[in-house]
Design a protein around this motif. Structure first.
Motif, PDB file in Angstrom:
ATOM      1  N   PHE A   1       9.216   1.826  -9.255  1.00 51.98           N
ATOM      2  CA  PHE A   1       8.303   1.283  -8.228  1.00 51.98           C
ATOM      3  C   PHE A   1       8.083  -0.384  -8.646  1.00 51.98           C
ATOM      4  O   PHE A   1       7.481  -1.063  -7.840  1.00 51.98           O
ATOM      5  N   GLY A   2       8.677  -0.691  -9.603  1.00 53.04           N
ATOM      6  CA  GLY A   2       8.708  -2.224  -9.879  1.00 53.04           C
ATOM      7  C   GLY A   2       7.621  -2.887 -10.284  1.00 53.04           C
ATOM      8  O   GLY A   2       7.161  -3.990  -9.917  1.00 53.04           O
TER       9      GLY A   2
ATOM     10  N   MET B   1       4.233   5.782  -5.478  1.00 57.45           N
ATOM     11  CA  MET B   1       4.224   5.546  -6.717  1.00 57.45           C
ATOM     12  C   MET B   1       3.342   6.809  -7.493  1.00 57.45           C
ATOM     13  O   MET B   1       3.708   7.653  -8.251  1.00 57.45           O
ATOM     14  N   LEU B   2       1.956   6.779  -7.013  1.00 60.13           N
ATOM     15  CA  LEU B   2       0.850   7.687  -7.578  1.00 60.13           C
ATOM     16  C   LEU B   2       1.145   9.163  -7.132  1.00 60.13           C
ATOM     17  O   LEU B   2       1.090   9.914  -7.962  1.00 60.13           O
ATOM     18  N   ARG B   3       1.772   9.057  -6.071  1.00 66.35           N
ATOM     19  CA  ARG B   3       1.887  10.520  -5.464  1.00 66.35           C
ATOM     20  C   ARG B   3       3.212  10.983  -6.378  1.00 66.35           C
ATOM     21  O   ARG B   3       2.935  12.442  -6.658  1.00 66.35           O
TER      22      ARG B   3
ATOM     23  N   LEU C   1       0.772  -1.122  -0.013  1.00 67.06           N
ATOM     24  CA  LEU C   1      -0.045   0.060   0.035  1.00 67.06           C
ATOM     25  C   LEU C   1       0.956   1.279   0.164  1.00 67.06           C
ATOM     26  O   LEU C   1       0.591   2.134  -0.609  1.00 67.06           O
ATOM     27  N   GLN C   2       1.850   1.107   0.645  1.00 66.44           N
ATOM     28  CA  GLN C   2       2.766   2.509   0.888  1.00 66.44           C
ATOM     29  C   GLN C   2       3.540   2.649  -0.380  1.00 66.44           C
ATOM     30  O   GLN C   2       3.548   3.561  -0.998  1.00 66.44           O
TER      31      GLN C   2
ATOM     32  N   THR D   1      -0.218  -2.071 -14.393  1.00 67.57           N
ATOM     33  CA  THR D   1      -0.263  -2.092 -12.827  1.00 67.57           C
ATOM     34  C   THR D   1      -0.339  -0.895 -12.361  1.00 67.57           C
ATOM     35  O   THR D   1      -1.142  -0.415 -11.413  1.00 67.57           O
ATOM     36  N   PHE D   2       0.238   0.208 -12.987  1.00 68.01           N
ATOM     37  CA  PHE D   2       0.316   1.724 -12.492  1.00 68.01           C
ATOM     38  C   PHE D   2      -1.177   1.933 -12.729  1.00 68.01           C
ATOM     39  O   PHE D   2      -1.904   2.680 -11.899  1.00 68.01           O
ATOM     40  N   TYR D   3      -1.713   1.717 -13.832  1.00 71.98           N
ATOM     41  CA  TYR D   3      -2.974   2.308 -14.393  1.00 71.98           C
ATOM     42  C   TYR D   3      -4.330   1.696 -13.427  1.00 71.98           C
ATOM     43  O   TYR D   3      -5.039   2.373 -13.111  1.00 71.98           O
ATOM     44  N   GLN D   4      -3.980   0.380 -13.116  1.00 74.15           N
ATOM     45  CA  GLN D   4      -5.289  -0.340 -12.254  1.00 74.15           C
ATOM     46  C   GLN D   4      -5.016   0.329 -10.659  1.00 74.15           C
ATOM     47  O   GLN D   4      -5.861   0.526 -10.118  1.00 74.15           O
ATOM     48  N   SER D   5      -3.805   0.680 -10.352  1.00 75.05           N
ATOM     49  CA  SER D   5      -3.554   1.309  -9.052  1.00 75.05           C
ATOM     50  C   SER D   5      -4.098   2.821  -8.904  1.00 75.05           C
ATOM     51  O   SER D   5      -4.988   3.233  -8.113  1.00 75.05           O
TER      52      SER D   5
END
Length: 83
Positions: free
Chosen positions: A68-69, A50-52, A44-45, A74-78
């Motif tokens: 962020f690996g 990553m989004l911030r 979660l952190q 996965t970025f777009y899903q997050s």
């Protein structure tokens, strides 16, 4: 007789809540390597930072995904889950 090592409570809690990062070594961000507050095992952190980093600091999606690996999907899903 060898002493039994006390289990890491945070690690147990991350497993229990499903927020244990399965690939903590893939996180190469400086904060997660140099600051003990940031824990690459805490999924979660990692996702929040990553989004911030993208949203607030303007880092590109390609860069934050790599740092962020995670993959870009996965970025777009997050990002969608966060919004």
């Amino acid at each position: 007789m060898a002493k039994l090592k006390k289990p890491d409570q945070k690690l147990l809690d991350l497993k229990r809540t499903g927020t244990l990062n399965p690939h903590p070594t893939a996180v190469s961000d400086t904060l997660f390597r140099e600051n003990p507050f940031f824990d690459s095992k805490d999924l979660l952190q990692v996702r929040y930072e990553m989004l911030r980093r993208h949203r607030v600091e303007g880092a590109s999606i390609v860069d934050v995904s790599s740092t962020f690996g995670v993959s870009r999907p996965t970025f777009y899903q997050s990002q969608t889950a966060f919004e």
